[in-house]
Scaffold this motif. Structure first.
Motif, PDB file in Angstrom:
ATOM      1  N   LYS A 268       0.785  -1.156  -0.038  1.00  0.00           N
ATOM      2  CA  LYS A 268       0.015   0.102   0.071  1.00  0.00           C
ATOM      3  C   LYS A 268       0.907   1.173  -0.168  1.00  0.00           C
ATOM      4  O   LYS A 268       0.720   2.230  -0.725  1.00  0.00           O
ATOM      5  CB  LYS A 268      -0.960  -0.055   1.112  1.00  0.00           C
TER       6      LYS A 268
ATOM      7  N   ASP B 289       2.613   1.760  -3.321  1.00  0.00           N
ATOM      8  CA  ASP B 289       1.620   2.056  -4.443  1.00  0.00           C
ATOM      9  C   ASP B 289       1.386   3.739  -4.369  1.00  0.00           C
ATOM     10  O   ASP B 289       1.041   4.403  -5.297  1.00  0.00           O
ATOM     11  CB  ASP B 289       0.297   1.353  -4.409  1.00  0.00           C
ATOM     12  N   ILE B 290       1.167   3.919  -3.227  1.00  0.00           N
ATOM     13  CA  ILE B 290       0.910   5.709  -2.746  1.00  0.00           C
ATOM     14  C   ILE B 290       2.038   6.278  -3.463  1.00  0.00           C
ATOM     15  O   ILE B 290       2.112   7.359  -4.071  1.00  0.00           O
ATOM     16  CB  ILE B 290       0.753   5.784  -1.328  1.00  0.00           C
TER      17      ILE B 290
ATOM     18  N   ARG C 131       2.951  11.953  -9.987  1.00  0.00           N
ATOM     19  CA  ARG C 131       2.630  12.702 -11.279  1.00  0.00           C
ATOM     20  C   ARG C 131       4.109  13.626 -11.567  1.00  0.00           C
ATOM     21  O   ARG C 131       4.289  14.854 -11.038  1.00  0.00           O
ATOM     22  CB  ARG C 131       1.783  13.591 -11.612  1.00  0.00           C
TER      23      ARG C 131
ATOM     24  N   ARG D 177       4.069   5.458  -5.833  1.00  0.00           N
ATOM     25  CA  ARG D 177       4.228   5.362  -7.290  1.00  0.00           C
ATOM     26  C   ARG D 177       3.061   6.125  -7.951  1.00  0.00           C
ATOM     27  O   ARG D 177       2.926   6.447  -9.321  1.00  0.00           O
ATOM     28  CB  ARG D 177       3.773   3.842  -7.594  1.00  0.00           C
ATOM     29  N   GLN D 178       2.072   6.611  -7.242  1.00  0.00           N
ATOM     30  CA  GLN D 178       1.075   7.567  -7.717  1.00  0.00           C
ATOM     31  C   GLN D 178       1.551   8.823  -8.124  1.00  0.00           C
ATOM     32  O   GLN D 178       0.655   9.709  -8.796  1.00  0.00           O
ATOM     33  CB  GLN D 178      -0.179   7.581  -6.864  1.00  0.00           C
TER      34      GLN D 178
END
Length: 83
Positions: free
Chosen positions: A54, A57-58, A63, A60-61
């Motif tokens: 988790k 994943d955060i 931008r 990798r988000q």
């Protein structure tokens, strides 16, 4: 689970090389250790596999490039610890 873990964010290769040069020069000047340029995202107890996934994943988000602004510089007398 027991133990500790750290997740680092590393700069892009060209930036990492520039930081590594500065770190090496300062390490020699101040008789200090050389280390990999990084930002510590997490350092603490080992996370469960679900918690680690988790957290990654955060991360990798994101931008585009991440721009960080220093709000202060601190140090600790212990070699492996800063704040």
């Amino acid at each position: 689970m027991t133990g500790k873990v750290a997740y680092w964010q590393l700069p892009a290769a060209e930036t990492r090389a520039a930081f590594a040069t500065v770190i090496a020069e300062l390490a020699e000047r101040f008789n200090a250790p050389v280390f990999e340029p990084h930002v510590t995202l997490y350092s603490g107890p080992v996370l469960s596999e679900n918690e680690a996934a988790k957290s990654l994943d955060i991360a990798r988000q994101g931008r585009g490039p991440l721009c960080l602004e220093a709000i202060g510089v601190e140090y600790a007398d212990t070699f492996s610890r800063t704040r």
